[in-house]
Structure formats: structure tokens, C-alpha cells
Write a protein that holds these residues in place. Sequence first.
Motif, mmCIF file in Angstrom:
data_model
loop_
_atom_site.group_PDB
_atom_site.id
_atom_site.type_symbol
_atom_site.label_atom_id
_atom_site.label_comp_id
_atom_site.label_asym_id
_atom_site.label_seq_id
_atom_site.Cartn_x
_atom_site.Cartn_y
_atom_site.Cartn_z
ATOM 1 N N LEU A 74 10.652 -27.956 -19.650
ATOM 2 C CA LEU A 74 9.353 -27.086 -19.341
ATOM 3 C C LEU A 74 8.878 -27.674 -18.214
ATOM 4 O O LEU A 74 8.183 -27.079 -17.238
ATOM 5 C CB LEU A 74 8.351 -26.996 -20.208
ATOM 6 C CG LEU A 74 8.930 -25.990 -21.623
ATOM 7 C CD1 LEU A 74 7.745 -25.993 -22.684
ATOM 8 C CD2 LEU A 74 9.066 -24.531 -21.065
ATOM 9 N N LYS A 75 8.579 -29.163 -18.186
ATOM 10 C CA LYS A 75 8.114 -29.749 -16.931
ATOM 11 C C LYS A 75 8.762 -29.726 -15.589
ATOM 12 O O LYS A 75 8.254 -29.419 -14.503
ATOM 13 C CB LYS A 75 7.764 -31.434 -17.554
ATOM 14 C CG LYS A 75 6.811 -31.868 -16.380
ATOM 15 C CD LYS A 75 6.643 -33.568 -16.908
ATOM 16 C CE LYS A 75 5.794 -34.242 -16.226
ATOM 17 N NZ LYS A 75 5.686 -35.639 -16.474
ATOM 18 N N ALA A 76 10.012 -29.782 -15.932
ATOM 19 C CA ALA A 76 10.848 -29.636 -14.880
ATOM 20 C C ALA A 76 10.995 -28.340 -14.333
ATOM 21 O O ALA A 76 11.106 -28.120 -12.830
ATOM 22 C CB ALA A 76 12.291 -30.135 -15.060
ATOM 23 N N LEU A 77 10.874 -27.439 -14.856
ATOM 24 C CA LEU A 77 10.904 -25.924 -14.268
ATOM 25 C C LEU A 77 9.372 -25.402 -13.922
ATOM 26 O O LEU A 77 9.145 -24.439 -13.728
ATOM 27 C CB LEU A 77 11.243 -25.101 -15.593
ATOM 28 C CG LEU A 77 12.591 -24.987 -16.186
ATOM 29 C CD1 LEU A 77 12.865 -24.219 -17.286
ATOM 30 C CD2 LEU A 77 13.476 -24.450 -15.078
ATOM 31 N N GLY A 78 8.300 -26.305 -14.290
ATOM 32 C CA GLY A 78 7.244 -26.160 -13.592
ATOM 33 C C GLY A 78 6.157 -25.123 -14.794
ATOM 34 O O GLY A 78 5.198 -24.501 -14.366
ATOM 35 N N LYS A 79 6.623 -25.209 -15.862
ATOM 36 C CA LYS A 79 5.779 -24.312 -16.819
ATOM 37 C C LYS A 79 5.167 -25.475 -18.017
ATOM 38 O O LYS A 79 5.848 -25.689 -18.926
ATOM 39 C CB LYS A 79 6.706 -23.505 -17.702
ATOM 40 C CG LYS A 79 7.362 -22.501 -16.846
ATOM 41 C CD LYS A 79 8.401 -21.536 -17.631
ATOM 42 C CE LYS A 79 9.261 -20.571 -16.717
ATOM 43 N NZ LYS A 79 10.267 -19.741 -17.309
ATOM 44 N N PRO A 80 4.064 -25.898 -17.530
ATOM 45 C CA PRO A 80 3.720 -26.822 -18.676
ATOM 46 C C PRO A 80 3.094 -26.344 -19.887
ATOM 47 O O PRO A 80 3.116 -27.188 -20.895
ATOM 48 C CB PRO A 80 2.334 -27.342 -17.982
ATOM 49 C CG PRO A 80 1.755 -26.332 -16.892
ATOM 50 C CD PRO A 80 3.275 -25.680 -16.306
ATOM 51 N N GLU A 81 2.711 -24.983 -19.815
ATOM 52 C CA GLU A 81 2.549 -24.609 -21.401
ATOM 53 C C GLU A 81 3.822 -23.820 -21.888
ATOM 54 O O GLU A 81 4.314 -23.110 -21.104
ATOM 55 C CB GLU A 81 1.421 -23.728 -21.546
ATOM 56 C CG GLU A 81 1.270 -22.567 -20.539
ATOM 57 C CD GLU A 81 0.900 -22.761 -19.190
ATOM 58 O OE1 GLU A 81 0.943 -22.004 -18.452
ATOM 59 O OE2 GLU A 81 0.123 -23.877 -18.983
ATOM 60 N N GLY A 82 3.961 -23.778 -23.086
ATOM 61 C CA GLY A 82 5.016 -22.997 -23.825
ATOM 62 C C GLY A 82 5.092 -23.530 -25.124
ATOM 63 O O GLY A 82 4.801 -24.670 -25.616
ATOM 64 N N SER A 83 5.298 -22.588 -26.024
ATOM 65 C CA SER A 83 5.510 -22.983 -27.398
ATOM 66 C C SER A 83 7.178 -23.694 -27.893
ATOM 67 O O SER A 83 7.833 -23.406 -26.890
ATOM 68 C CB SER A 83 5.352 -21.748 -28.408
ATOM 69 O OG SER A 83 6.408 -20.890 -28.196
ATOM 70 N N LEU A 84 6.951 -24.262 -28.916
ATOM 71 C CA LEU A 84 8.055 -24.832 -29.220
ATOM 72 C C LEU A 84 9.136 -23.787 -30.017
ATOM 73 O O LEU A 84 8.585 -23.033 -30.244
ATOM 74 C CB LEU A 84 7.997 -26.068 -30.342
ATOM 75 C CG LEU A 84 7.375 -27.329 -29.887
ATOM 76 C CD1 LEU A 84 7.098 -28.075 -30.980
ATOM 77 C CD2 LEU A 84 8.137 -28.136 -28.877
ATOM 78 N N PRO A 85 10.532 -24.090 -29.799
ATOM 79 C CA PRO A 85 11.357 -23.243 -30.138
ATOM 80 C C PRO A 85 11.309 -23.213 -31.791
ATOM 81 O O PRO A 85 10.955 -24.160 -32.551
ATOM 82 C CB PRO A 85 12.736 -23.526 -29.872
ATOM 83 C CG PRO A 85 12.579 -24.335 -28.470
ATOM 84 C CD PRO A 85 11.030 -24.936 -28.836
#
Length: 106
Positions: free
Chosen positions: A28-39
Motif C-alpha cells: 500500500l505504501k509503494a502504491l501511494g495508498k497509505p490507508e486501507g483495510s487489511l485483507p
Amino acid sequence: MIGKLFLTLATLALLHAAYSTYEHLSLLKALGKPEGSLPLDIVYESILALILGLLGASLNAPPLKDITWASEMKKRTIDGMDSRLGFAHYKSRGKFLFASPHDGKI
């Protein structure tokens, strides 16, 4: 034996869930999406590790001991229990320390 197996499996599952979480957050950090839920598979794996750990700890625990008076008296003798050391009386020397010299008792 089965308790130790459950504890080992729980430890491995929890370590794998932690590693998977680290990899997911790195992605997620590499894609530039710092927020997101865990799978959900990581969440389910963590819950399974918790349940396995609880089962393993319960099955690996030693048997419970009796806490009754009869079970306590099996380990002790009546002489050791009825020695009454708590009721020992020591004479006070206060009457000699605080007596006036004119009383003639000293």
C-alpha cells in the motif's frame, strides 16, 4: 502433547499473519495508498491463531489443585497447624521502664 502442537501452530500462524500484514502495508505504501483495510484472510488467520493459542494454553495447563480444608490437611500435620504461634504472649517490661523511682519496686 496436543496442547504444545496447538501452541506451535498458533505461533506460526500469528507470525505468518504479522509478516503478511507487513507485506500488505508495504505494498500500500509503494502504491501511494497509505490507508486501507487489511485483507480478510489476514484477519481470519489472526483470529484462528488466537483460538489455537487459547486451546493450546488450556490443554497444556497442569491439572487444578483442590483448595479445600481437607486437601490442605493432607499435606500438614495437626501439630503444625495447631501450634498457636500467633497467640504467643510476651511479658511487657513497661511497668519497669515507666515506674517512678520512689515506688520502691526497682
